[in-house]
Scaffold this motif. Sequence first.
Motif, short mmCIF file in Angstrom:
data_model
loop_
_atom_site.label_atom_id
_atom_site.label_comp_id
_atom_site.label_asym_id
_atom_site.label_seq_id
_atom_site.Cartn_x
_atom_site.Cartn_y
_atom_site.Cartn_z
N ALA A 56 0.84 -1.20 0.00
CA ALA A 56 0.00 0.00 0.00
C ALA A 56 0.88 1.25 0.00
O ALA A 56 1.87 1.32 0.73
CB ALA A 56 -0.92 0.01 1.22
N PHE A 57 0.50 2.23 -0.82
CA PHE A 57 1.10 3.56 -0.78
C PHE A 57 0.12 4.47 -0.05
O PHE A 57 -1.03 4.63 -0.48
CB PHE A 57 1.32 4.11 -2.19
N GLN A 113 -7.46 2.53 7.53
CA GLN A 113 -7.98 1.23 7.96
C GLN A 113 -7.86 0.20 6.84
O GLN A 113 -7.54 -0.96 7.08
CB GLN A 113 -9.45 1.37 8.41
N GLN A 114 -8.11 0.65 5.61
CA GLN A 114 -8.00 -0.27 4.48
C GLN A 114 -6.56 -0.74 4.32
O GLN A 114 -6.30 -1.94 4.14
CB GLN A 114 -8.47 0.42 3.21
N ILE A 156 -1.34 -0.91 -4.23
CA ILE A 156 -2.55 -0.10 -4.11
C ILE A 156 -2.24 1.26 -3.51
O ILE A 156 -1.46 1.37 -2.56
CB ILE A 156 -3.63 -0.83 -3.26
N VAL A 157 -2.82 2.30 -4.09
CA VAL A 157 -2.82 3.63 -3.49
C VAL A 157 -4.13 3.78 -2.74
O VAL A 157 -5.21 3.48 -3.27
CB VAL A 157 -2.72 4.73 -4.57
N GLU A 200 -11.78 -5.60 -1.16
CA GLU A 200 -10.66 -5.93 -0.27
C GLU A 200 -10.47 -7.43 -0.17
O GLU A 200 -9.33 -7.94 -0.22
CB GLU A 200 -10.90 -5.31 1.11
N ASP A 201 -11.57 -8.17 -0.01
CA ASP A 201 -11.47 -9.64 0.05
C ASP A 201 -10.90 -10.18 -1.26
O ASP A 201 -10.10 -11.12 -1.26
CB ASP A 201 -12.85 -10.25 0.31
#
Length: 256
Positions: free
Chosen positions: A36-37, A207-208, A201-202, A187-188
């Motif tokens: 994640a960015f 929380q994500q 992912i950006v 998300e799943d």
Amino acid sequence: MKDNYILSLKDLNVYYENFKAVRDINLDIRKNKITAFIGPSGCGKSTVLRAINRMNDLIAGARTEGKIIFQDKNINSPGTDAVSLRKRIGMVFQKPNPFPKSISDNITWGAKINGYKGDMGELVEKSLKSAALWDEVKDKLNENALRLSGGQQQRLCIARTIAVQPEIILMDEPASALDPIATLKIEDLMKTLSKDFTIIIVTHNMQQASRISDFTAFLMTDKDRAGHLVEYDKTSSIFINPKNKKTEDYISGRFG
């Protein structure tokens, strides 16, 4: 490059005409993991993401310096075919962008362009199943994709990306336009897809990032407004025990 890494950014700088948007980014992306960015708006997250499959080439006045090593080759070298590169490094955008065609045609479009010789029906079914969409649309394959809900459209776009069998999938805030239920489905899906693909992912959603990513890169701007990498580590370390005070302040909501 080590076997467990698939991509390496070395001294990456990105300019939009005379403005340096990103400076001196150095990081290695691990294979079959979700990275994640995160960071404040305008810190260069999406710019770095687009640099990874040379989408910035499509922006007038944009230029890139430094190296992005993929499969032991610098994708910024003059001999690199950007179109072929984007087959291997696919991208899913912030807003769902299905073609105004049938669900089936959305899946087969890229495969046809890339000379796919296999069974198109099997490809459609496999791609939609991989995107957890098959059961919802298997009786509607000839219907216009624009009739799908927003969440379904985004999963269709992911299926369309999967259909050309990339090695890396870039996702630029793929759930920001979706409701909470559709967001959880995406998300799943990402967690499942990471078994077969590397995902970057950006997201602005802390929380994500903490829920889905294995590694997190925190970017912010300097005094000249250029985005730079502050910290990059396992997601658990970034969110529980960051090494940099700026990371701690951002995660805790004290700024940004």
